[in-house]
Design a protein around this motif. Structure first.
Motif, mmCIF file in Angstrom:
data_model
loop_
_atom_site.group_PDB
_atom_site.id
_atom_site.type_symbol
_atom_site.label_atom_id
_atom_site.label_comp_id
_atom_site.label_asym_id
_atom_site.label_seq_id
_atom_site.Cartn_x
_atom_site.Cartn_y
_atom_site.Cartn_z
ATOM 1 N N PHE A 1 80.892 86.929 129.446
ATOM 2 C CA PHE A 1 81.614 85.607 129.370
ATOM 3 C C PHE A 1 82.161 85.202 128.075
ATOM 4 C CE2 PHE A 1 77.969 83.010 131.780
ATOM 5 C CZ PHE A 1 78.443 83.617 133.146
ATOM 6 N N PRO A 2 83.446 84.375 128.148
ATOM 7 C CA PRO A 2 84.149 84.136 127.122
ATOM 8 C C PRO A 2 83.480 83.487 126.037
ATOM 9 C CG PRO A 2 85.072 82.980 128.962
ATOM 10 C CD PRO A 2 84.019 83.838 129.462
ATOM 11 N N PRO A 3 84.088 83.305 124.793
ATOM 12 C CA PRO A 3 83.003 82.467 123.872
ATOM 13 C C PRO A 3 83.016 80.878 124.101
ATOM 14 C CG PRO A 3 84.848 83.788 122.740
ATOM 15 C CD PRO A 3 84.889 83.982 124.218
ATOM 16 N N CYS A 4 84.150 80.506 125.046
ATOM 17 C CA CYS A 4 83.932 78.888 125.296
ATOM 18 C C CYS A 4 82.743 78.665 126.308
ATOM 19 C CB CYS A 4 85.084 78.550 125.879
ATOM 20 S SG CYS A 4 86.030 79.772 127.242
ATOM 21 N N VAL A 5 82.879 79.654 127.197
ATOM 22 C CA VAL A 5 81.933 79.533 128.383
ATOM 23 C C VAL A 5 80.505 79.977 127.539
ATOM 24 C CG1 VAL A 5 80.942 80.438 130.491
ATOM 25 C CG2 VAL A 5 83.364 80.067 130.139
ATOM 26 N N GLU B 1 87.198 72.283 123.519
ATOM 27 C CA GLU B 1 85.803 73.147 124.068
ATOM 28 C C GLU B 1 86.344 74.694 123.810
ATOM 29 O OE1 GLU B 1 83.349 72.254 124.800
ATOM 30 O OE2 GLU B 1 83.180 70.079 125.147
ATOM 31 N N CYS B 2 87.471 75.011 123.204
ATOM 32 C CA CYS B 2 87.489 76.560 122.814
ATOM 33 C C CYS B 2 87.317 76.567 121.341
ATOM 34 C CB CYS B 2 89.200 76.570 122.869
ATOM 35 S SG CYS B 2 89.617 78.194 122.321
ATOM 36 N N PRO B 3 86.216 77.426 121.180
ATOM 37 C CA PRO B 3 85.770 77.989 119.921
ATOM 38 C C PRO B 3 86.848 78.651 118.888
ATOM 39 C CG PRO B 3 84.262 78.526 121.461
ATOM 40 C CD PRO B 3 85.378 77.936 122.250
ATOM 41 N N VAL B 4 87.594 79.406 119.965
ATOM 42 C CA VAL B 4 88.855 80.112 118.988
ATOM 43 C C VAL B 4 89.838 79.085 118.276
ATOM 44 C CG1 VAL B 4 90.619 81.694 119.493
ATOM 45 C CG2 VAL B 4 88.334 82.293 120.301
ATOM 46 N N SER C 1 92.379 76.277 132.098
ATOM 47 C CA SER C 1 93.265 77.297 131.215
ATOM 48 C C SER C 1 92.498 76.977 129.719
ATOM 49 C CB SER C 1 94.503 77.347 131.181
ATOM 50 O OG SER C 1 95.084 76.043 130.551
ATOM 51 N N CYS C 2 92.861 78.094 128.848
ATOM 52 C CA CYS C 2 92.640 78.136 127.436
ATOM 53 C C CYS C 2 93.191 76.695 126.823
ATOM 54 C CB CYS C 2 93.069 79.273 126.846
ATOM 55 S SG CYS C 2 92.236 80.513 127.330
ATOM 56 N N GLU C 3 94.563 76.481 127.252
ATOM 57 C CA GLU C 3 95.249 75.538 126.694
ATOM 58 C C GLU C 3 94.632 74.023 126.910
ATOM 59 O OE1 GLU C 3 99.292 75.104 128.095
ATOM 60 O OE2 GLU C 3 99.610 73.131 127.004
ATOM 61 N N THR C 4 93.966 73.998 127.857
ATOM 62 C CA THR C 4 93.244 72.652 128.480
ATOM 63 C C THR C 4 91.989 72.671 127.864
ATOM 64 O OG1 THR C 4 94.501 72.639 130.634
ATOM 65 C CG2 THR C 4 92.197 71.343 130.306
ATOM 66 N N MET C 5 91.329 73.804 127.725
ATOM 67 C CA MET C 5 89.876 73.783 127.002
ATOM 68 C C MET C 5 90.007 73.608 125.374
ATOM 69 S SD MET C 5 87.284 74.758 128.944
ATOM 70 C CE MET C 5 86.316 75.879 128.247
ATOM 71 N N ALA C 6 91.373 74.044 124.926
ATOM 72 C CA ALA C 6 91.568 73.737 123.583
ATOM 73 C C ALA C 6 91.862 71.887 123.339
ATOM 74 C CB ALA C 6 92.705 74.360 122.971
ATOM 75 N N ARG D 1 90.231 89.572 122.268
ATOM 76 C CA ARG D 1 90.479 89.359 123.629
ATOM 77 C C ARG D 1 91.109 88.232 124.016
ATOM 78 N NH1 ARG D 1 86.278 91.282 125.983
ATOM 79 N NH2 ARG D 1 86.991 93.407 126.546
ATOM 80 N N CYS D 2 90.615 87.051 123.113
ATOM 81 C CA CYS D 2 91.095 85.831 123.365
ATOM 82 C C CYS D 2 92.659 85.563 123.025
ATOM 83 C CB CYS D 2 90.319 84.530 122.707
ATOM 84 S SG CYS D 2 88.771 84.287 123.307
ATOM 85 N N ASP D 3 93.084 86.652 122.111
ATOM 86 C CA ASP D 3 94.467 86.554 121.882
ATOM 87 C C ASP D 3 95.575 86.912 122.596
ATOM 88 O OD1 ASP D 3 93.427 85.719 119.203
ATOM 89 O OD2 ASP D 3 93.727 87.827 118.347
ATOM 90 N N SER D 4 94.915 87.689 123.572
ATOM 91 C CA SER D 4 95.787 88.453 124.822
ATOM 92 C C SER D 4 95.758 87.810 125.910
ATOM 93 C CB SER D 4 95.479 89.924 124.822
ATOM 94 O OG SER D 4 94.140 90.021 125.368
ATOM 95 N N ILE D 5 95.049 86.513 126.407
ATOM 96 C CA ILE D 5 94.740 85.887 127.572
ATOM 97 C C ILE D 5 95.206 84.477 127.554
ATOM 98 C CG2 ILE D 5 93.233 87.687 128.544
ATOM 99 C CD1 ILE D 5 91.860 84.474 127.179
ATOM 100 N N SER D 6 95.281 83.762 128.656
ATOM 101 C CA SER D 6 95.412 82.294 128.574
ATOM 102 C C SER D 6 94.548 81.734 129.186
ATOM 103 C CB SER D 6 96.815 81.939 128.928
ATOM 104 O OG SER D 6 97.132 82.581 130.353
ATOM 105 N N HIS D 7 93.552 82.443 129.958
ATOM 106 C CA HIS D 7 92.826 81.674 130.932
ATOM 107 C C HIS D 7 91.210 82.454 130.645
ATOM 108 C CE1 HIS D 7 90.893 80.023 134.268
ATOM 109 N NE2 HIS D 7 91.877 79.183 134.372
ATOM 110 N N PRO D 8 90.154 81.671 130.651
ATOM 111 C CA PRO D 8 88.743 82.001 130.567
ATOM 112 C C PRO D 8 88.340 83.256 131.777
ATOM 113 C CG PRO D 8 88.787 79.972 130.305
ATOM 114 C CD PRO D 8 90.175 79.953 130.396
ATOM 115 N N LEU D 9 89.281 82.986 132.698
ATOM 116 C CA LEU D 9 88.865 83.888 133.891
ATOM 117 C C LEU D 9 89.507 85.230 133.628
ATOM 118 C CD1 LEU D 9 88.893 81.995 137.155
ATOM 119 C CD2 LEU D 9 86.833 82.802 136.205
HETATM 120 S S1 SF4 Z 1 90.971 81.493 124.030
HETATM 121 FE FE1 SF4 Z 1 90.222 80.768 126.019
HETATM 122 S S2 SF4 Z 1 88.748 82.119 126.865
HETATM 123 FE FE2 SF4 Z 1 88.872 82.335 124.639
HETATM 124 S S3 SF4 Z 1 87.299 80.967 123.890
HETATM 125 FE FE3 SF4 Z 1 89.315 79.795 124.057
HETATM 126 S S4 SF4 Z 1 89.096 78.887 125.856
HETATM 127 FE FE4 SF4 Z 1 87.951 80.442 125.992
#
Ligand code: SF4
Length: 358
Positions: A241-245, A323-326, A314-319, A337-345
């Motif tokens: 799971f990604p850090p947010c989840v 709710e995005c720890p990053v 998406s990561c943008e919405t989580m932020a 890994r979070c630097d290279s993706i834009s969606h928790p899935l």
């Molecule tokens: S960058 Fe995306 S996947 Fe990583 S913690 Fe933030 S919301 Fe989750």
């Protein structure tokens, strides 16, 4: 403007009041600043597509004026017509109908709450039946244990409803009318609302209005493309799971009452990761029937029908939800890994691939 019309903007009288007020949509959408009706219209469509309701968000229940609320309905109809995404119109119409259903069933039970102001904004069963030209087609049974609906109208309203119990073969039919319970009558009325909202959608939008809503459509398109990436990932591996989840799971299991967006993000992620009901409840830290019912309901909403309409944010919405720890300003988590993706899935899929290769 009548507050009743703001609560039920699909009523013929609501349309008429907008027409009488002579408020042109062009003026509303082409002003220098974003009109409150446009802002609320965007929220209306977004909430419909993501959360299955058109109620204002939890922080905004009292923020919109009657005028903005009422005008946001025609604006939302235009917006949903311009958003190029399969299923958007259907989802929007269902969400308008679901919200109306919550409101009118509440109105029938509490017609005035002892308050004159409430009486002014509540709708009665008779008025709603008359609105859909059903007054002559629906009769309460003499014993008061339900209603009889003229068979033609029953078929027109029930043909889209799921479930064996709506088929004519399973119904009491007498004198050209079908017996239904009170709850079933309310569901038929919800369907009447859905059909009315869906009628004429997508609508033809004049160029001037289309141009005035370019930014809003792009904003919604972005939301929908986030949602559209949902796909089933047939492996549940909490280690990936990604850090947010992972953080949401930890907090939920620790007994924290998650906010609505956070719970939506968690449940929709777990549903996309193929969690079954027991796994879902365990990862959401649910014990107790009431919470379990709420989470199951949420899961059925995010996973039903075409599923793809309810992917996690998406990561943008989580932020944006915080709710995005990053993206935490004060104590950011570092995760390459979070630097290279834009969606928790996308994070999850990548982590699963890596784990598989190892
Ligand atoms: S960058 Fe995306 S996947 Fe990583 S913690 Fe933030 S919301 Fe989750």
């Amino acid at each position: 403007m009548d507050p009743l019309h703001a609560r039920y903007p699909f009523l013929a009288a609501a349309r008429e009041s907008v027409r009488e007020a002579d408020i042109g949509l062009v003026g509303v959408v082409t002003g220098d600043e974003r009109h409150p009706a446009v802002e609320r219209g965007v929220e209306r469509v977004r909430r419909a597509l993501v959360d299955g309701t058109v109620r204002p968000g939890p922080d905004g229940e009292r923020r919109w004026s009657t005028r903005a609320e009422l005008l946001s309905y025609p604006v939302a109809r235009v917006l949903v017509s311009l958003v190029d995404a399969p299923g958007a119109v259907e989802k929007y119409a269902s969400s308008e109908a679901d919200t109306a259903y919550e409101r009118f069933t509440d109105d029938f039970e509490n017609p005035d709450d002892g308050l004159k102001s409430t009486a002014d904004t509540a709708i009665s069963l008779d008025a709603l039946l008359a609105e859909f030209d059903l007054a002559g087609a629906v009769r309460e049974t003499p014993s008061g244990d339900g209603y009889r609906v003229a068979v033609g109208r029953y078929l027109a309203l029930s043909s889209n409803l799921d479930g064996e119990s709506w088929t004519l073969a399973t119904r009491q039919l007498a004198d050209g009318a079908v017996k239904v319970s009170e709850r079933e009558l309310h569901e038929l009325l919800r369907e009447a609302v859905r059909q009315r909202v869906a009628a004429g959608l997508p609508t033809d939008v004049p160029d001037e209005i289309r141009a005035g809503l370019t930014d809003e459509v792009a904003e919604l398109q972005d939301t929908f493309s986030e949602i559209d990436i949902s796909r089933d990932i047939p492996v549940l591996a909490p280690d990936c799971f990604p850090p947010c989840v992972a953080s949401l799971v930890e907090r939920a299991q620790g007994g924290e009452d998650l906010s609505d967006p956070a719970e939506f993000a968690l449940v929709s992620f777990l549903t996309s990761a193929n969690a079954d009901t027991d796994e879902l409840l365990a990862l959401c830290g649910v014990d107790g029937d009431t919470r379990a019912k709420a989470v199951r309901y949420r899961a059925s909403r995010v996973g039903d029908e075409s599923g793809a309409q309810y992917a996690p944010p998406s990561c943008e919405t989580m932020a944006a939800y915080g709710e995005c720890p990053v993206a935490d300003d004060e104590d950011p988590t570092t995760d390459a890994r979070c630097d290279s993706i834009s969606h928790p899935l996308a994070y999850y899929e990548d982590a699963l691939d890596t784990a598989e290769n190892v």
